[in-house]
Structure formats: C-alpha cells, structure tokens
Design a protein around this motif. Structure first.
Motif, PDB file in Angstrom:
ATOM      1  N   ALA A   1       0.830  -1.204   0.000  1.00 58.68           N
ATOM      2  CA  ALA A   1       0.000   0.000   0.000  1.00 58.68           C
ATOM      3  C   ALA A   1       0.867   1.258   0.000  1.00 58.68           C
ATOM      4  O   ALA A   1       0.571   2.240  -0.698  1.00 58.68           O
ATOM      5  N   LYS A   2       1.945   1.237   0.750  1.00 58.52           N
ATOM      6  CA  LYS A   2       2.833   2.402   0.792  1.00 58.52           C
ATOM      7  C   LYS A   2       3.509   2.622  -0.560  1.00 58.52           C
ATOM      8  O   LYS A   2       3.691   3.771  -1.001  1.00 58.52           O
ATOM      9  N   PHE A   3       3.880   1.538  -1.220  1.00 57.65           N
ATOM     10  CA  PHE A   3       4.460   1.674  -2.557  1.00 57.65           C
ATOM     11  C   PHE A   3       3.487   2.355  -3.508  1.00 57.65           C
ATOM     12  O   PHE A   3       3.857   3.270  -4.251  1.00 57.65           O
ATOM     13  N   LEU A   4       2.233   1.927  -3.497  1.00 59.48           N
ATOM     14  CA  LEU A   4       1.241   2.493  -4.408  1.00 59.48           C
ATOM     15  C   LEU A   4       1.041   3.985  -4.168  1.00 59.48           C
ATOM     16  O   LEU A   4       0.774   4.750  -5.105  1.00 59.48           O
ATOM     17  N   VAL A   5       1.185   4.408  -2.912  1.00 58.44           N
ATOM     18  CA  VAL A   5       1.019   5.835  -2.589  1.00 58.44           C
ATOM     19  C   VAL A   5       2.270   6.630  -2.922  1.00 58.44           C
ATOM     20  O   VAL A   5       2.209   7.699  -3.532  1.00 58.44           O
ATOM     21  N   GLN A   6       3.435   6.112  -2.530  1.00 55.81           N
ATOM     22  CA  GLN A   6       4.658   6.906  -2.600  1.00 55.81           C
ATOM     23  C   GLN A   6       5.342   6.905  -3.957  1.00 55.81           C
ATOM     24  O   GLN A   6       5.879   7.923  -4.383  1.00 55.81           O
ATOM     25  N   PHE A   7       5.338   5.775  -4.640  1.00 55.27           N
ATOM     26  CA  PHE A   7       6.118   5.673  -5.869  1.00 55.27           C
ATOM     27  C   PHE A   7       5.740   6.730  -6.909  1.00 55.27           C
ATOM     28  O   PHE A   7       6.623   7.358  -7.508  1.00 55.27           O
ATOM     29  N   PRO A   8       4.441   6.978  -7.158  1.00 52.78           N
ATOM     30  CA  PRO A   8       4.092   7.979  -8.179  1.00 52.78           C
ATOM     31  C   PRO A   8       4.524   9.401  -7.832  1.00 52.78           C
ATOM     32  O   PRO A   8       4.542  10.265  -8.712  1.00 52.78           O
ATOM     33  N   LYS A   9       4.880   9.652  -6.561  1.00 55.68           N
ATOM     34  CA  LYS A   9       5.243  11.006  -6.139  1.00 55.68           C
ATOM     35  C   LYS A   9       6.735  11.296  -6.265  1.00 55.68           C
ATOM     36  O   LYS A   9       7.158  12.439  -6.074  1.00 55.68           O
TER      37      LYS A   9
END
Length: 219
Positions: free
Chosen positions: A179-187
């Motif tokens: 879940a953290k990857f999905l939130v952070q990676f695009p930023k």
C-alpha cells in the motif's frame, strides 16, 4: 558412548521438527488507483526470489521463506501499478538493454526481515517488520534512483503456536508495504519525469521516503 550419540541425534531431530516454519500467503486486494501509463521492465534477482530469514530465538528455530510469495505479490502489485510490465530474465546492460518499449527498469529487494515475539515484550502479540528497497534504472541498467518502503504487521498470539500468528503478521507487513508503494512511488521526482515523457538520467534524486498513508484497497 553409542547411547549418548543416539540421544543427541534424536534431540537434534526433534528440534528440527519443532522449528517454526513461516510461508506467508497474500491475496493482494484491488487498489483503488489509476495505473501509471508506462511500460516498466521488472527484474527479480536471485536473492529476492529465494529470500529466507533464519533465526534462533529463546531456544526456538525460525525459518521464514519469503521469496516465492514475494515474486507472486510483486507481479500482482506491479500489474495494478502500471499499464504494462515486461519481465526481464537478466538485468539489462548498455550492450544488452531492455526491450525498446521499456522506459525504466525496477528491481525490488528485501533489505531486512525482523520480528518480535510475545516473550520479547511480555505481551500477547507478534510483530513483524520488513524493509524493502526498489532500485530504478534506465533501460540500459544505469542506476537512477532508489526508494525504501517499510511494512509493519502485528497479530495476536491467541494462545496458538507461533507459526500462524507469525504468518499473519508477516502477511500484514507485506500488504502494508504494498500500500505504501502504491502511494509513494508515483510522487517520486524521477517517476514524475518519466510520466512527463522525459528520459531518465543517472543520479536523479528521489525522495526515498519510507512512510506513507494507506491507499484504499478492496477485497
């Protein structure tokens, strides 16, 4: 002497049988996100594919096999995160780059697995922490950026043996990191440049954050 040797062999056999075996199984829920419009090459190194954590704690042996399930989890995760992924059997180089359609290469790694038992904290819970690193490279294998994500999971011992609660806590930690990857990676700065159609250059600096809010996911 022979009797003593036999007793030692029996004791060793019983200890091996009593080892805690943890093999997490995660069915990744569907994330409520829009996939990133890019084709990324995905490379899993041998350490990731076969990752195991072995430890002896309070006289008990633990064996946590993470490799196979992490490959399955990451395949499912990246299929949600990107419009297209290309599996890579070998890490690309300048002489053997990734296929032309690939705009970047991602290599996930497990940096550390650690756990706490109820006996360690005089509580009723097991806790698991898994630290991951995602290396981002150009299609020619030149390092561009690197991001760290940490997953946390807990489970009530429930009076059970350690295997089930350890497995539950490990699975929760894996889901938390996903879940953290999905939130952070695009930023990340390098990812935003990719989305704008810019070419990745070596030594692009990303945020490399390790904490993030949860992304909505549905079973």
């Amino acid at each position: 002497m022979l009797r003593r040797l036999c007793l030692l062999l029996v004791a060793a056999s019983l200890a091996a049988c009593g080892a805690t075996q943890v093999r997490p199984q995660l069915k990744l829920p569907k994330a409520l996100i829009t996939p990133l419009d890019m084709d990324v090459g995905v490379f899993y190194g041998p350490d990731y594919r076969k990752f195991e954590h072995r430890e002896t704690r309070w006289g008990s042996d633990y064996k946590v096999a993470l490799g196979d399930e992490h490959v399955r989890m990451t395949d499912a995760l990246f299929s949600q995160a990107f419009t297209h992924t290309t599996p890579l059997a070998k890490f690309p180089t300048e002489t053997e780059p990734a296929p032309a359609a690939v705009k970047a290469v991602i290599e996930p790694r497990i940096v550390q697995y650690s756990f706490i038992t109820p006996r360690d904290t005089n509580s009723d819970f097991y806790a698991v922490t898994i630290k991951y690193r995602l290396n981002l490279s150009t299609p020619a294998g030149v390092a561009v950026d690197s991001f760290q994500f940490t997953g946390y999971g807990t489970a009530d011992s429930g009076g059970m043996s350690s295997e089930k609660p350890m497995q539950a806590a490990t699975t929760t930690a894996m889901r938390d990191a996903a879940a953290k990857f999905l939130v952070q990676f695009p930023k990340q700065g390098s990812v935003l440049r990719l989305l704008r159609g810019e070419t990745l250059l070596a030594a692009d600096a990303g945020q490399g954050t390790s904490e993030a809010e949860e992304v909505p996911m549905v079973d």
